[in-house]
Design an enzyme around this catalytic site. Structure first.
Site, PDB file in Angstrom:
ATOM      1  N   SER A 157       0.886  -1.082   0.218  1.00  0.00           N
ATOM      2  CA  SER A 157      -0.042   0.102   0.176  1.00  0.00           C
ATOM      3  C   SER A 157       0.719   1.352   0.176  1.00  0.00           C
ATOM      4  O   SER A 157       0.103   2.235  -0.586  1.00  0.00           O
ATOM      5  CB  SER A 157      -0.867  -0.535   0.968  1.00  0.00           C
ATOM      6  OG  SER A 157      -0.604  -0.323   2.569  1.00  0.00           O
ATOM      7  N   GLU A 158       1.925   0.609   0.312  1.00  0.00           N
ATOM      8  CA  GLU A 158       2.968   2.461   0.452  1.00  0.00           C
ATOM      9  C   GLU A 158       4.259   1.547   0.723  1.00  0.00           C
ATOM     10  O   GLU A 158       5.465   0.630   1.524  1.00  0.00           O
ATOM     11  CB  GLU A 158       3.254   3.521   1.309  1.00  0.00           C
ATOM     12  CG  GLU A 158       2.104   4.661   0.993  1.00  0.00           C
ATOM     13  CD  GLU A 158       0.875   4.167   1.626  1.00  0.00           C
ATOM     14  OE1 GLU A 158      -0.567   5.124   1.511  1.00  0.00           O
ATOM     15  OE2 GLU A 158       0.564   3.290   2.103  1.00  0.00           O
ATOM     16  N   THR A 159       4.691   2.728  -0.013  1.00  0.00           N
ATOM     17  CA  THR A 159       6.451   2.331   0.248  1.00  0.00           C
ATOM     18  C   THR A 159       7.168   3.716   0.752  1.00  0.00           C
ATOM     19  O   THR A 159       7.087   4.488  -0.048  1.00  0.00           O
ATOM     20  CB  THR A 159       7.313   2.088  -1.005  1.00  0.00           C
ATOM     21  OG1 THR A 159       7.394   0.685  -0.990  1.00  0.00           O
ATOM     22  CG2 THR A 159       8.913   1.367  -0.781  1.00  0.00           C
TER      23      THR A 159
END
Length: 269
Positions: free
Chosen positions: A43-45
């Site tokens: 979902s996020e890096t």
């Protein structure tokens, strides 16, 4: 360069919300950052690099979904703080320069981390036409969460309704800038949490986010006045699930949770 996958808002592997964390000397091109985030496909890096001493912040921090850069992300900030602390790369308190201003994280002696984030301004709005059909449930009320979060928060009748949601994700895209936060009061006051939520972000390439720290900057000011306490615990009832402790302090909201590194590897390109 090193890349880590950290499960955030959980004290055990394979739960909470996984985030990629890459520490750099400086930010390369936006295209490269986006390509890495797409490759990691979480979902996020988070990408961070140290800043010169003496400024308002210690590290620069950016967050990318597989499809877009976002303005605010709680779990990837927690994951980054965990990497910096657990590797001895930074002090226990870190100031991050971000799209949402300077955000501070503090590593606690009990293994948790507290994030100091801006409180989302809530404005009640008319329930959009078509939203009940897209969500698969009739909201009691709907709230705009302001430009930094960019979600539509909807309160539903009860915890059972939140847990049972199977929304039409394509249809949800029409109803917010980033996504939909669905929430209800906890059914069992003795269950260890005060409210429950789920978050759907198809607009930025995430069908359902496992545990969303930034959403709790809106959930805290929504539930604290109703429940009569500034300090609450939220359960995000995704398949992975996770707990976020919130402390409402006016225009700031403190988010506290644990994190576990599950992968520590090498990025080859």
């Amino acid at each position: 360069m090193r890349i880590r996958i950290v499960d955030a808002f959980t004290d055990r592997p394979f739960a909470g919300n996984p985030a990629g964390v890459v520490l750099l000397d400086a930010f390369p091109s936006d295209d490269w950052l986006q390509q890495v985030a797409a490759e990691v496909n979480l979902s996020e890096t988070a990408f961070a690099h140290p800043l010169p001493a003496g400024g308002d912040a210690d590290w620069a921090l950016r967050w990318f979904t597989p499809a877009a850069e976002v303005n605010l992300c709680g779990h990837a900030t927690l994951a980054t703080a965990h990497v910096l602390s657990s590797t001895g790369t930074a002090d226990d308190t870190v100031r991050f320069s971000t799209r949402s201003g300077v955000l501070t994280t503090t590593a606690r002696g009990d293994g948790t981390y507290t994030l100091d984030f801006p409180t989302a301004p809530l404005t009640e709005v008319t329930i959009p036409a078509g939203l009940p059909e897209a969500l698969g449930a009739e909201p009691l009320a709907a709230y705009d969460t302001g430009p930094q979060v960019g979600d539509l928060l909807v309160e539903l009748a009860d915890e059972k309704t939140v847990r049972a949601l199977t929304p039409d994700l394509r249809a949800l895209v029409e109803h917010s800038k980033r996504g939909i936060i669905a929430t209800a009061q906890a059914q069992d006051p003795a269950g260890g949490y005060d409210f429950v939520s789920r978050c759907f972000f198809p607009q930025v390439g995430i069908d359902e986010d496992p545990v969303t720290g930034s959403a709790h900057t809106a959930l805290a000011p929504h539930w604290s006045p109703r429940l009569g306490r500034d300090e609450l615990t939220g359960l995000q009832a995704s398949a992975r699930s996770g707990l976020v402790r919130t402390a409402l302090q006016g225009d700031r909201t403190l988010l506290t949770g644990s994190a576990v590194t599950v992968i520590d590897g090498e990025l080859l390109t």
